[in-house]
Design an enzyme around this catalytic site. Structure first.
Site, short mmCIF file in Angstrom:
data_model
loop_
_atom_site.label_atom_id
_atom_site.label_comp_id
_atom_site.label_asym_id
_atom_site.label_seq_id
_atom_site.Cartn_x
_atom_site.Cartn_y
_atom_site.Cartn_z
N HIS A 58 5.51 11.69 1.88
CA HIS A 58 5.21 12.35 3.15
C HIS A 58 6.42 12.23 4.08
O HIS A 58 7.37 11.50 3.78
CB HIS A 58 3.96 11.73 3.81
CG HIS A 58 4.08 10.28 4.13
ND1 HIS A 58 3.42 9.30 3.44
CD2 HIS A 58 4.79 9.64 5.08
CE1 HIS A 58 3.73 8.12 3.95
NE2 HIS A 58 4.56 8.30 4.94
P1 TYD Z 1 -0.05 5.90 3.66
O1 TYD Z 1 0.79 5.87 4.87
O2 TYD Z 1 -0.35 7.23 3.05
O3 TYD Z 1 0.59 4.96 2.53
P2 TYD Z 1 1.90 5.12 1.65
O4 TYD Z 1 2.89 5.94 2.40
O5 TYD Z 1 2.34 3.73 1.43
O6 TYD Z 1 1.56 5.72 0.34
O7 TYD Z 1 -1.39 5.10 3.98
C1 TYD Z 1 -2.31 4.79 2.97
C2 TYD Z 1 -3.67 4.62 3.62
O8 TYD Z 1 -3.64 3.55 4.57
C3 TYD Z 1 -4.14 5.86 4.37
O9 TYD Z 1 -5.54 5.97 4.15
C4 TYD Z 1 -3.90 5.53 5.82
C5 TYD Z 1 -4.01 4.03 5.86
N1 TYD Z 1 -3.14 3.39 6.88
C6 TYD Z 1 -3.69 2.88 8.02
O10 TYD Z 1 -4.92 2.91 8.23
N2 TYD Z 1 -2.87 2.29 8.95
C7 TYD Z 1 -1.54 2.23 8.78
O11 TYD Z 1 -0.80 1.68 9.65
C8 TYD Z 1 -0.97 2.79 7.58
C9 TYD Z 1 0.52 2.75 7.32
C10 TYD Z 1 -1.81 3.37 6.66
#
Ligand code: TYD
Length: 150
Positions: A58
């Site tokens: 992303h």
């Molecule tokens: P995401 O940012 O998509 O993770 P990555 O980039 O590591 O693959 O986040 C994964 C999940 O965690 C998504 O459901 C959102 C949640 N999340 C939070 O609730 N708070 C946060 O600060 C972060 C970074 C993610």
């Protein structure tokens, strides 16, 4: 700071954090006076990543992040719509500073690795750009017909 539509992979930078080495071990400081260019508003970390999994996938519209391999190692691939760049992180005293407007994918997690992230803002789902086509449109300001590389 550049607008997020204007940032390129060369705007990401590896930062050598302040490391205090003693016979009793190492301590690393991440703070604005010691070179962090934003005040951290949030800390999170990834660990127990199964072999072969990738994270990220992303972009962010406004968020700045500093990413550190506080244990083990992993790769971060960055894209700005034109160029890509890959960094290998394996040093707890070096962080990769990401401005907004870069696509990132984190792969090749070693066993026992921890990806530690300092973020400039609270979690905000609306700051995420979740698909690469949306990211391309974002980098183009929505209204150019220039083709960007995948
Ligand atoms: P995401 O940012 O998509 O993770 P990555 O980039 O590591 O693959 O986040 C994964 C999940 O965690 C998504 O459901 C959102 C949640 N999340 C939070 O609730 N708070 C946060 O600060 C972060 C970074 C993610």
């Amino acid at each position: 700071m550049k607008a997020p539509q204007q940032t390129s992979v060369s705007d990401a930078s590896l930062i050598h954090l302040k490391k205090i080495h003693t016979d009793e071990g190492n301590l690393v400081v991440c703070s604005e006076p010691d070179g962090l260019p934003f005040q951290p508003r949030r800390v999170y970390y990834l660990y127990d990543i199964p072999a072969g999994e990738s994270r990220g996938g992303h972009g962010h519209k406004k968020l700045q992040q500093l990413i550190i391999a506080i244990s083990g190692s992993f790769k971060i691939q960055l894209k700005d719509g034109i160029e890509s760049r890959t960094e290998f992180l394996n040093n707890p005293a070096i962080g990769l500073l990401l401005p907004p407007g870069l696509w990132r994918e984190i792969t090749d997690f070693s066993g026992g690795s921890t990806c530690f992230v300092l973020a400039s803002a609270e979690y905000d789902p609306s700051d995420y750009i979740r698909t690469y086509s949306e990211f391309e449109a974002f980098k183009l300001g929505q209204n150019s017909s220039t083709k960007l590389v995948q």
